[in-house]
Structures are given as C-alpha cells and as structure tokens.
Enzyme design. Sequence first.
Site, short mmCIF file in Angstrom:
data_model
loop_
_atom_site.label_atom_id
_atom_site.label_comp_id
_atom_site.label_asym_id
_atom_site.label_seq_id
_atom_site.Cartn_x
_atom_site.Cartn_y
_atom_site.Cartn_z
N VAL A 176 -8.09 17.46 -4.22
CA VAL A 176 -7.93 17.32 -5.67
C VAL A 176 -7.50 15.88 -5.94
CG1 VAL A 176 -6.65 18.06 -7.71
CG2 VAL A 176 -7.32 19.75 -5.97
N THR A 182 -25.89 12.23 -19.78
CA THR A 182 -24.56 12.77 -19.48
C THR A 182 -23.55 12.34 -20.53
OG1 THR A 182 -22.73 12.65 -17.88
CG2 THR A 182 -24.19 10.77 -17.99
N ASP A 183 -22.47 13.14 -20.67
CA ASP A 183 -21.39 12.74 -21.57
C ASP A 183 -20.55 11.61 -20.98
OD1 ASP A 183 -20.08 14.18 -19.58
OD2 ASP A 183 -18.95 15.45 -20.95
N GLU A 184 -20.75 11.28 -19.71
CA GLU A 184 -19.95 10.22 -19.09
C GLU A 184 -20.25 8.85 -19.68
OE1 GLU A 184 -19.09 10.34 -14.91
OE2 GLU A 184 -19.84 12.39 -14.75
N TYR A 201 -22.23 4.69 -12.05
CA TYR A 201 -23.13 5.79 -12.42
C TYR A 201 -23.28 5.89 -13.93
CZ TYR A 201 -24.26 10.51 -13.96
OH TYR A 201 -24.78 11.58 -14.63
N ALA A 232 -22.52 3.80 -16.25
CA ALA A 232 -23.09 2.58 -16.83
C ALA A 232 -24.61 2.57 -16.68
CB ALA A 232 -22.48 1.35 -16.17
N LYS A 263 -26.54 5.21 -16.47
CA LYS A 263 -27.08 6.21 -17.40
C LYS A 263 -27.03 5.71 -18.84
CE LYS A 263 -28.44 9.79 -16.84
NZ LYS A 263 -29.84 10.26 -16.63
N ASN A 271 -20.14 18.59 -17.82
CA ASN A 271 -20.24 18.92 -16.39
C ASN A 271 -20.95 20.25 -16.17
OD1 ASN A 271 -18.50 16.69 -16.09
ND2 ASN A 271 -17.52 17.63 -14.32
N ASN A 272 -22.01 20.22 -15.39
CA ASN A 272 -22.74 21.45 -15.06
C ASN A 272 -22.17 22.09 -13.79
OD1 ASN A 272 -26.09 21.58 -16.24
ND2 ASN A 272 -24.52 20.24 -17.06
#
Length: 360
Positions: A215, A133-135, A159, A161, A163, A188-189
């Site tokens: 939101v 992921t890009d996160e 999460y 961290a 990954k 994000n998919n």
Amino acid sequence: MRILITGGAGFIGSALIRELIEHSEHSVLNLDKLTYAGNLESLVSVACDARYEFVQADIVDQATISAVLDSFRPEAVMHLAAESHVDRSIDGPSDFIQTNIVGTYSLLEATRAYWQSLPEPEKTAFRFHHISTDEVYGDLHGANDLFTETTSYAPSSPYSASKAASDHLVRAWHRTYGLPVLLTNCSNNYGPFHFPEKLIPLVILNALAGKPLPVYGNGMQVRDWLFVEDHARALIKVVTQGKIGETYNIGGHNEQKNIDVVRGICQLLEELAPQKPAGSAKYADLITYVQDRPGHDLRYAIDAGKIERELGWVPQETFESGLRKTVKWYLDNLEWCRRVQDGSYQGERLGFLNRKELLA
C-alpha cells in the site's frame, strides 16, 4: 456498425469487444500490438464469432493503419490503445510518448485520410471515439470537488501527461480538420481480466500466495472505481448516441480510499477463500505500507452527470457488488492468472487468425 477498436486485447478493450459481440449486432476489428498488457486469452469467448476479426499492428505504423481502414471500412473508430501504468511511465516514459502521443497522431492522420475519402452520407455518419482517463485533470483538493468535462488539465505523471497530449490532439483534429470526434475520460476501472500489476488483482493474488499486500504511503489516496463492464456499456452509448465534438466523463460513483479497497478484498477472501497459505492468520495481516509513488495524486472523483442526463447511462454495479464479482472471478480463473504471471500467455495465439490478408 463496423467498428475498428485499437487496443482491443487490453483490459478495457477486451471488455468492450465482449460486450459488443455478445450483446449487440455490431461487427468488430480488433487492432492490437500485443504488448505485455495485450492478452488474446481475454477474448476466447468471442474469438470464433463471424463478427470478430483481429489484426496485430502498431498504431504508430500509419501505412498499416491506412491499409486496415481501407480494407475493413469501419463506420467508427474507438481508440483505446495506450500505455497506461503510472509506475511504468515513471521508470520509462519513452514508450508512453511514442504510443500515446505519436501513435494517436498517426491514427488520427490515417483516419482523417480515410474519412475524407468516404461518400458524403458515410462521411457524415462516421465517428472517432477517443477513450482517455480522469488522470489528465490532476488531483482534487476539496473534499466535495469533482472532475467535470470542463476541468482544467493538470497531469502529474508521464502517463497522464501523455494522455492529456493525446486528448489535445484529438480535439485539434476536430477543430482544424472537422474530424467527427467524441472523447471520454473515465475513472479507475476494475473487474475480470485485469492485468495483475494493477492494485486490485495484485492484492488478490498476493494474498492468496501469502505475499505482502503493498500500500503506497498511508493508503489514504481516494479513487472513484468503475466496474469495467459498466464502462464498456457507457462507451457503446457514447459512440452510438453521443454528440460529435463533446466530452463525457464516465465514473462509477464509488469513491474509496486505497487502504479501504485492500481491506475490502481481505474481508472477501476471508469469506470466499478461508484456506490461507501457511503462516497467515488473517489476510489483512499481510498489508504492508511502502514508500509513496513520486507525484502521487491524492484524490480523483468524477462528476458523471452529463452522460446520465444526455445519454441515460448509469453504472449497474456498486463497488461492493463489483468487487465481489471481481474477487470471485479471480478465484475461478487462477490458471489465467498463472499464465499472465509466468508470461506463457505471450507465447501462444490460441488459434486466433491474424488476419494478414486484410493488408494484401
């Protein structure tokens, strides 16, 4: 190719398997633990295909993984199995450490032993593709900054961290043991069959039920949105044509503020589902601002130039076209959504063969 896919009953994994079975000649073994996010109903369209097989197993179980590898004899492993929801990682990080870090380690060790046993031509052709992921990069502060394949890691949540740790393990197994690996980091998919706790399906289903559309904070967080079928096509490009040892960022070229995503869904529902629940004037009236998530990253944006230059992949969907397809899919598949929301999808296996004989 014979491809072993971990986490193939998840959102991205099932899209990848559908793409492989419906649009290629590759054979697939889907290995999935079937946690809450694993749904075999997402694979009904390919379940009876002779090139598709399923085994229920946990990637932490190294002995079982080894048995599956020795039986199926894959030419590639595509590793998607992961705990992936940020809010869940904040509430309970233990599962993320176990699956994303320990599980990746177990899978790497089983794969390394299998790979080292292969005859030289098969050993040379083999590849291990880790999907991330890009996160892992943290967030961006400049308005024009983009994540590249060399951006430093700065994960913000348990999460991301976990990954990031799995990415480091994969690279270490390549450098130390020579395991032929490929890595991809995606934005994000979204799209069909997305688990309803995620933003886009949550907003669609809440709006249809007349419930608040939550939101976080002021909704100004920016994400780059990637249609899941575009992602699946990119993954196939990487596993079949990518250069061993390389990382490829995969993005949709679709930066959107969260609040604009929610408003866009409301506008589409006004057109596609004008009959609202009692008491709702406009879907947008249901928008409700809630306390922001701890450590919430402000902006993600991917530079996907490398995969375009080297492999010729570009996304086919704009955010507008992909979001319209997504909203229409949910409107047409409310029974699938109901079964996920009430948990009944977990109680049935829909006649899928759980290929236990592979482990004999």
